[in-house]
Design a protein around this motif. Structure first.
Motif, mmCIF file in Angstrom:
data_model
loop_
_atom_site.group_PDB
_atom_site.id
_atom_site.type_symbol
_atom_site.label_atom_id
_atom_site.label_comp_id
_atom_site.label_asym_id
_atom_site.label_seq_id
_atom_site.Cartn_x
_atom_site.Cartn_y
_atom_site.Cartn_z
ATOM 1 N N GLN B 386 -39.291 -23.034 -7.710
ATOM 2 C CA GLN B 386 -38.815 -22.324 -6.530
ATOM 3 C C GLN B 386 -38.605 -20.828 -6.810
ATOM 4 O OE1 GLN B 386 -34.764 -23.230 -4.812
ATOM 5 N NE2 GLN B 386 -36.050 -24.649 -3.674
ATOM 6 N N LEU B 387 -37.984 -20.547 -7.958
ATOM 7 C CA LEU B 387 -37.714 -19.150 -8.302
ATOM 8 C C LEU B 387 -39.025 -18.386 -8.523
ATOM 9 C CD1 LEU B 387 -35.317 -17.177 -8.975
ATOM 10 C CD2 LEU B 387 -35.841 -17.661 -11.375
ATOM 11 N N ARG B 390 -40.999 -17.879 -5.267
ATOM 12 C CA ARG B 390 -40.444 -16.809 -4.435
ATOM 13 C C ARG B 390 -40.825 -15.447 -5.017
ATOM 14 N NH1 ARG B 390 -39.904 -15.536 0.528
ATOM 15 N NH2 ARG B 390 -38.393 -13.871 0.846
ATOM 16 N N PHE B 391 -40.763 -15.336 -6.327
ATOM 17 C CA PHE B 391 -41.183 -14.097 -6.990
ATOM 18 C C PHE B 391 -42.634 -13.803 -6.640
ATOM 19 C CE2 PHE B 391 -43.128 -11.704 -10.417
ATOM 20 C CZ PHE B 391 -42.203 -10.692 -10.664
ATOM 21 N N GLU B 393 -44.324 -14.831 -4.003
ATOM 22 C CA GLU B 393 -44.459 -14.444 -2.594
ATOM 23 C C GLU B 393 -44.105 -12.971 -2.391
ATOM 24 O OE1 GLU B 393 -43.132 -18.864 -0.982
ATOM 25 O OE2 GLU B 393 -41.860 -17.138 -0.508
ATOM 26 N N ARG B 394 -43.074 -12.529 -3.097
ATOM 27 C CA ARG B 394 -42.627 -11.137 -2.915
ATOM 28 C C ARG B 394 -43.544 -10.139 -3.602
ATOM 29 N NH1 ARG B 394 -36.358 -10.002 -3.312
ATOM 30 N NH2 ARG B 394 -36.881 -9.637 -5.500
ATOM 31 N N PRO B 402 -49.226 -12.499 -15.713
ATOM 32 C CA PRO B 402 -48.348 -12.582 -16.889
ATOM 33 C C PRO B 402 -46.861 -12.490 -16.543
ATOM 34 C CG PRO B 402 -49.659 -10.547 -16.901
ATOM 35 C CD PRO B 402 -50.205 -11.411 -15.819
ATOM 36 N N ARG B 403 -46.534 -11.913 -15.393
ATOM 37 C CA ARG B 403 -45.113 -11.837 -15.046
ATOM 38 C C ARG B 403 -44.528 -13.233 -14.825
ATOM 39 N NH1 ARG B 403 -45.450 -7.686 -10.174
ATOM 40 N NH2 ARG B 403 -47.435 -8.797 -9.975
ATOM 41 N N MET B 407 -41.658 -15.060 -17.052
ATOM 42 C CA MET B 407 -40.452 -15.673 -16.488
ATOM 43 C C MET B 407 -40.302 -17.119 -16.963
ATOM 44 S SD MET B 407 -40.445 -14.176 -12.584
ATOM 45 C CE MET B 407 -38.881 -14.882 -12.043
#
Lengths: 68, 523
Positions: B386-387, B390-391, B393-394, B402-403, B407
């Motif tokens: 979920q986290l 959402r990241f 999507e934004r 790689p981000r 994470m």
């Protein structure tokens, strides 16, 4: 000890009348999702400062020896 | 021996966790310091930095006498004889550092990773508590090193995303009388499906993350066999290692190597609680698990893990197709049915530990079936998914960005500021089952209802200065009044409990005093 403590879920559909704790969710799914996204956004904002700035290098550098 | 055997989902169990480790340290030649040396630093630092009585020094030693593969060759006399120095690992070499902690755990270097092996506990909730204590032990070591100017980071995960995997192993005491092939047959479909409620989540598909995507389990892509002895190559779904560390004709130590290291309390709780319940079903009502054999278990493990929608089905040996949720529901149905059967091995099914585990298991399955994303407070892979989603999507990042991989790694960092799971836990987004006070207590104190109590308490009360020389799961090596090494064996995992040996320990201030009263009797 009776089986009903585990069987609430299945019994509730069997016509014994509505279970008080089986009420529908108070908010519509869309509203819930919007709420959740908002909470996630504030969390992401909060952790933004600790996220690796150079993700490529960080991921590249995370190399482990195999274990068990 | 007073006290009764654990019932229902209770049983003697524990979790071993190999931690990922990184550092920017360089040696004198400017080369990166090896993970073996780094792991040695971590173990040494905990023993050095912890309060008095918290751990044996990392050079004290581990008593390997019960871990020789020649178990059958060792007689009873041998077991009670004086320990030979050659049987203890004297650790001048920091890369094989090992320490026994006052909470009964072992903290040591396993190849290239620091490993925390929790003390033996008798319930899933206690397993969560002493597993969280292990996070604090590791973190304390990192902080001591930081004070020495040595930077190390520890990660409670199981993959580096580039092909390497390292284990979180669960151990369960099972009666020797249960045939192993029956255990294995029951466990294979269950373990294939368990990541649905017990996975930590992972970015990347394939052992070296060859394909982008998100999956439920850290370990699924590293499983290559159904049953086997290996733990590092051709990893099997069911491991056959038979090293009971307990009275061999009574017990088997079931060694489960496919699970993920987890940081969400409910996830850890359900991982162990559900498996222990399935084991109890195998012991009391094995026929309830009939008909769940899978056609292709190894492939099925990956199919289940690769589908965060939870809609993928796997084929059973009888031709049916079920989802991971269906499979877990079938196992839970069996456990509920067995629990209310009146069989004495289940005890009171409404009480701790069984009732809360089965109810929570049902709740989580119902939630996942309704909408997986609603289980983010309980199921770790859902929270991570979920986290990250959402990241994504934004930011527009895809699963190959790689981000997101960063994470994923950072999720497992034990540092409370940098670690994303730790941040979510602190923010109340992961349900807590054990409080900070309980965890702090579990760092220093052993569980009271297993032999870990004896092991931990001699370390805490007497320590190296008081003649505690080494320990193992079923022995403690003590120095007697004449300077000789004596091994005290506690072969039964529920021996050496507080209620049976507290008076004995209270009467003495050091190991020599204790030995004077023991003669050669086991505790």
């Amino acid at each position: 000890m009776s089986q009903q403590q585990f069987d609430r879920r299945r019994d509730s559909g069997a016509g014994d009348g509505p279970e008080p704790d089986a009420t529908p969710p108070p908010t519509a799914p869309a509203a819930q999702h919007a709420q959740r996204d908002e909470a996630l956004d504030s969390l992401l904002d909060e952790i933004d400062g600790v996220l690796e700035t150079n993700a490529t290098e960080f991921v590249h550098g995370f190399v482990q020896k195999g274990g068990q | 021996m007073s006290g009764s055997a654990p019932v229902g989902v209770g049983r003697v169990m524990g979790i071993e966790t190999e931690l990922g480790i990184t550092s920017t340290q360089r040696d004198a030649a400017g080369q990166p310091v090896t993970p073996m040396v780094l792991s040695g630093q971590v173990v040494r630092a905990y023993a050095a930095g912890a309060p008095a009585g918290a751990a044996l020094p990392a050079a004290a030693g581990w008593d390997y006498a019960d871990e020789t593969p020649l178990r059958d060759a060792r007689g009873f006399e041998m077991a009670r004889a004086l320990a030979h120095r050659s049987q203890l690992t004297d650790v001048e070499d920091p890369t094989i550092a090992t320490s026994v902690l006052s909470n009964g755990a072992r903290f040591y270097v396993d190849h290239a990773h620091p490993e925390y092996s929790s003390p033996e506990v008798t319930s899933p909730l206690a397993a969560v508590r002493w597993d969280r204590a292990g996070e604090e032990v590791a973190l304390a070591a990192v902080r001591t090193l930081a004070e020495e100017g040595l930077e190390v980071r520890l990660y409670k995960n199981n993959v580096d995303g580039k092909g390497a995997s390292y284990g979180t192993h669960e151990n369960y005491l099972v009666p020797r009388s249960v045939p192993f092939d029956r255990l294995a047959a029951a466990l294979i479909p269950f373990l294939v499906a368990r990541p649905v409620i017990a996975g930590a989540g992972r970015v990347g598909l394939g052992q070296a993350s060859e394909r982008p995507g998100f999956q439920l389990s850290q370990r699924a892509d590293y499983l290559e066999a159904e049953i086997g002895l290996e733990t590092t190559l051709r990893r099997p779904i069911v491991n056959t290692r038979d090293e009971p560390h307990a009275t061999p004709h009574l017990h088997r130590r079931l060694h489960v190597i496919v699970g993920d290291a987890t940081m969400a309390d409910v996830t850890t709780y359900l991982a162990l609680g559900s498996l222990s319940a399935v084991l109890r079903v195998v012991e009391t009502h094995p026929h309830l698990l009939d008909g769940l054999a899978l056609a292709r278990p190894v492939a099925a493990a990956q199919q289940v893990s690769h589908d965060p929608t939870l809609r993928a089905t796997v084929e059973l040996a009888d031709g049916r197709h079920l989802t991971g949720l269906d499979l877990l529901e079938a196992h839970l149905d069996a456990a509920e049915q067995a629990a209310v059967s009146g069989h004495e091995a289940w005890g009171d099914p409404a009480e701790e530990p069984t009732g809360p585990v089965l109810r929570r298991w049902r709740e989580v399955l119902d939630t996942l079936r309704r909408d997986p994303s609603e289980a983010a407070g309980q199921v770790e892979w859902v929270a991570k998914h979920q986290l990250l989603q959402r990241f994504s999507e934004r930011s527009g990042a895809g699963w190959d960005d790689p981000r997101l991989a960063a994470m994923d790694i950072q999720w497992h960092d034990l540092d409370p500021d940098r670690g994303l799971a730790r941040r979510l836990r602190a923010a109340g987004r992961l349900d807590r089952l054990v409080g900070d006070d309980e965890i702090a207590h579990a760092v220093a104190h052993p569980p009271e209802d297993t032999r870990a109590w004896f092991r931990g308490e001699v370390v805490r009360r007497y320590g190296a200065g008081g003649g505690v020389r080494a320990a193992s799961w079923d022995s403690v090596v003590l120095v007697d009044g004449r300077g000789r090494l004596r091994r005290v064996r506690v072969e039964e995992p529920t021996g050496g409990r507080r209620d049976t040996v507290a008076d004995l320990l209270d009467r003495h201030t050091d190991a020599a005093g204790l030995l004077s009263e023991l003669s050669s009797e086991d505790v």
